[in-house]
Design a protein around this motif. Structure first.
Motif, PDB file in Angstrom:
ATOM      1  N   THR A 100       0.626  -1.094   0.029  1.00 11.49           N
ATOM      2  CA  THR A 100      -0.084  -0.078  -0.105  1.00 11.49           C
ATOM      3  C   THR A 100       0.863   1.241   0.059  1.00 11.49           C
ATOM      4  N   LYS A 101       1.839   1.196   0.764  1.00 10.46           N
ATOM      5  CA  LYS A 101       2.662   2.568   1.049  1.00 10.46           C
ATOM      6  C   LYS A 101       3.973   2.397   0.202  1.00 10.46           C
ATOM      7  N   LYS A 102       4.119   1.388  -0.601  1.00 10.34           N
ATOM      8  CA  LYS A 102       5.486   1.075  -1.350  1.00 10.34           C
ATOM      9  C   LYS A 102       6.670   1.412  -0.528  1.00 10.34           C
ATOM     10  N   GLU A 103       6.694   0.965   0.823  1.00  9.30           N
ATOM     11  CA  GLU A 103       8.087   1.053   1.565  1.00  9.30           C
ATOM     12  C   GLU A 103       8.059  -0.168   2.381  1.00  9.30           C
ATOM     13  N   THR A 104       9.736  -0.361   2.711  1.00 10.36           N
ATOM     14  CA  THR A 104       9.869  -1.254   3.617  1.00 10.36           C
ATOM     15  C   THR A 104      10.286  -1.174   4.984  1.00 10.36           C
ATOM     16  N   ASN A 105       9.894  -1.590   6.256  1.00 13.09           N
ATOM     17  CA  ASN A 105      10.169  -1.063   7.314  1.00 13.09           C
ATOM     18  C   ASN A 105      10.924  -2.166   8.354  1.00 13.09           C
ATOM     19  N   GLU A 106      11.807  -2.113   8.964  1.00  6.35           N
ATOM     20  CA  GLU A 106      12.295  -3.005   9.854  1.00  6.35           C
ATOM     21  C   GLU A 106      11.665  -2.766  11.175  1.00  6.35           C
ATOM     22  N   ILE A 107      10.989  -3.813  11.741  1.00  6.01           N
ATOM     23  CA  ILE A 107      10.309  -3.884  12.872  1.00  6.01           C
ATOM     24  C   ILE A 107      11.007  -4.649  13.807  1.00  6.01           C
ATOM     25  N   SER A 108      10.999  -4.051  15.268  1.00  5.33           N
ATOM     26  CA  SER A 108      11.761  -4.856  16.097  1.00  5.33           C
ATOM     27  C   SER A 108      10.950  -4.802  17.707  1.00  5.33           C
ATOM     28  N   VAL A 109      11.292  -6.089  18.448  1.00  2.00           N
ATOM     29  CA  VAL A 109      10.723  -6.407  19.564  1.00  2.00           C
ATOM     30  C   VAL A 109      11.990  -6.776  20.515  1.00  2.00           C
ATOM     31  N   SER A 110      12.030  -6.134  21.689  1.00  2.00           N
ATOM     32  CA  SER A 110      12.966  -6.649  22.519  1.00  2.00           C
ATOM     33  C   SER A 110      13.140  -8.009  22.888  1.00  2.00           C
ATOM     34  N   LYS A 111      14.039  -8.717  23.015  1.00  3.51           N
ATOM     35  CA  LYS A 111      14.088 -10.267  23.658  1.00  3.51           C
ATOM     36  C   LYS A 111      13.518 -10.302  24.978  1.00  3.51           C
ATOM     37  N   ASP A 112      13.582  -9.274  25.632  1.00  4.76           N
ATOM     38  CA  ASP A 112      13.259  -9.228  27.105  1.00  4.76           C
ATOM     39  C   ASP A 112      11.641  -9.688  27.224  1.00  4.76           C
ATOM     40  N   TYR A 113      10.961  -9.391  26.219  1.00  6.59           N
ATOM     41  CA  TYR A 113       9.523  -9.556  26.339  1.00  6.59           C
ATOM     42  C   TYR A 113       8.839 -10.882  25.649  1.00  6.59           C
ATOM     43  N   LEU A 114       9.446 -11.732  25.062  1.00  4.21           N
ATOM     44  CA  LEU A 114       9.110 -12.939  24.282  1.00  4.21           C
ATOM     45  C   LEU A 114       9.664 -14.006  24.640  1.00  4.21           C
ATOM     46  N   SER A 115       9.323 -15.092  24.698  1.00  6.93           N
ATOM     47  CA  SER A 115      10.022 -16.264  25.145  1.00  6.93           C
ATOM     48  C   SER A 115       9.539 -17.425  24.436  1.00  6.93           C
ATOM     49  N   ASN A 116      10.113 -18.510  24.683  1.00  2.00           N
ATOM     50  CA  ASN A 116       9.582 -19.828  24.016  1.00  2.00           C
ATOM     51  C   ASN A 116       8.455 -20.330  25.100  1.00  2.00           C
ATOM     52  N   GLU A 117       8.159 -19.681  26.241  1.00  2.00           N
ATOM     53  CA  GLU A 117       6.978 -20.009  27.091  1.00  2.00           C
ATOM     54  C   GLU A 117       5.946 -19.259  26.622  1.00  2.00           C
ATOM     55  N   ASP A 118       6.043 -18.588  25.538  1.00  2.00           N
ATOM     56  CA  ASP A 118       4.668 -17.611  25.231  1.00  2.00           C
ATOM     57  C   ASP A 118       3.862 -18.264  24.346  1.00  2.00           C
ATOM     58  N   THR A 119       2.574 -18.101  24.299  1.00  2.00           N
ATOM     59  CA  THR A 119       1.609 -18.426  23.332  1.00  2.00           C
ATOM     60  C   THR A 119       1.102 -17.129  22.881  1.00  2.00           C
ATOM     61  N   ILE A 120       1.430 -16.638  21.904  1.00  3.02           N
ATOM     62  CA  ILE A 120       1.040 -15.340  21.218  1.00  3.02           C
ATOM     63  C   ILE A 120      -0.131 -15.173  20.301  1.00  3.02           C
ATOM     64  N   LEU A 121      -0.894 -14.197  20.680  1.00  4.79           N
ATOM     65  CA  LEU A 121      -2.082 -13.780  19.837  1.00  4.79           C
ATOM     66  C   LEU A 121      -1.645 -12.545  18.997  1.00  4.79           C
ATOM     67  N   ILE A 122      -1.188 -12.490  17.775  1.00  5.71           N
ATOM     68  CA  ILE A 122      -0.810 -11.442  17.004  1.00  5.71           C
ATOM     69  C   ILE A 122      -2.155 -10.852  16.581  1.00  5.71           C
ATOM     70  N   MET A 123      -1.832  -9.298  16.651  1.00  7.72           N
ATOM     71  CA  MET A 123      -3.227  -8.520  16.166  1.00  7.72           C
ATOM     72  C   MET A 123      -2.823  -7.310  15.485  1.00  7.72           C
TER      73      MET A 123
END
Ligand code: G4P
Ligand code: NA
Ligand code: NA
Length: 194
Positions: A100-123
């Protein structure tokens, strides 16, 4: 979700055959009462999925994600689109290309807040080609987190994102699915019978 469809019909502004503007309640001004209903609806639809965290993308995903996190009693993480001053390394990153916007963004999340014990709902607020959701799935994957589902406020059913995700067996719940924006007319897909 009837309430949401009515709001879209009343306040949505069809900009083209493929884009609808909903600045009065979702993308600029926020309708908190509607967001609360949205949070309750997602909580119902993903009950029993064992969601431990919600993962969204700034900025317009934050309001519906926060109200859903409140209703579910889980934290909400928003991926950042710009490098923050205080967030340098220790990051999961992914590329998100917007057609839609014809651009590429790098998105990032700190490793502090996600782990292999999480079950994620993406919204997210919108689902079009699914690039944002794919980037968020990539990040959840890097953390070893499980994907519990994808919750979308408005899906554009005439674009491919929803189809691609459902084909992978992912539970995708969209509260309003637009079938067409042709001739300045908003047409919804029939809501599935509950
Ligand atoms: P995709 O992730 O499904 O592939 O979507 P796309 O690249 O097309 O979307 C890029 C941006 O445009 C996203 O917002 C998305 O929410 C928004 N968007 C896509 N289609 C529509 C539409 O018909 N109406 C409106 N109002 N927005 C649409 P963003 O750049 O991430 O911005 P933000 O609002 O979250 O800050
Ligand atoms: Na968005
Ligand atoms: Na948006």
């Amino acid at each position: 979700m009837k309430l949401l469809e009515q709001k879209i019909l009343r306040e949505g502004n069809v900009l083209s055959e493929t884009v609808i503007k909903v600045d009065s309640f979702l993308n600029h001004q926020i309708d908190p009462v509607l967001m609360r209903e949205i949070g309750a609806e997602f909580t119902d639809r993903f009950a029993g999925r064992g969601i431990t965290k919600i993962l969204t993308l700034e900025s317009s995903g934050i309001a519906p994600a926060t109200m859903t996190g409140l209703a579910m009693g889980v934290p909400v993480i928003f991926a950042r689109k710009r490098k923050s001053l205080t967030l340098h390394d220790n990051l999961y990153t992914a590329e998100v290309h917007s057609f839609t916007k014809k651009e590429t963004n790098e998105i990032s999340v700190s490793k502090d807040y996600l782990s292999n014990e999480d079950t994620i709902l993406i919204m997210d607020d919108f689902l079009a080609n699914g690039q944002a959701v794919s980037g968020l799935m990539d990040i959840a994957d890097q953390a070893g987190a499980k994907l519990g589902g994808v919750g979308i406020v408005i899906e554009k059913g005439f674009q491919d994102g929803g189809k691609l995700l459902r084909k992978q067996g992912i539970q995708v719940e969209s509260l309003a699915t637009i079938a067409s924006l042709s001739d300045k007319q908003i047409t919804f897909h029939k809501e599935r019978a509950l």
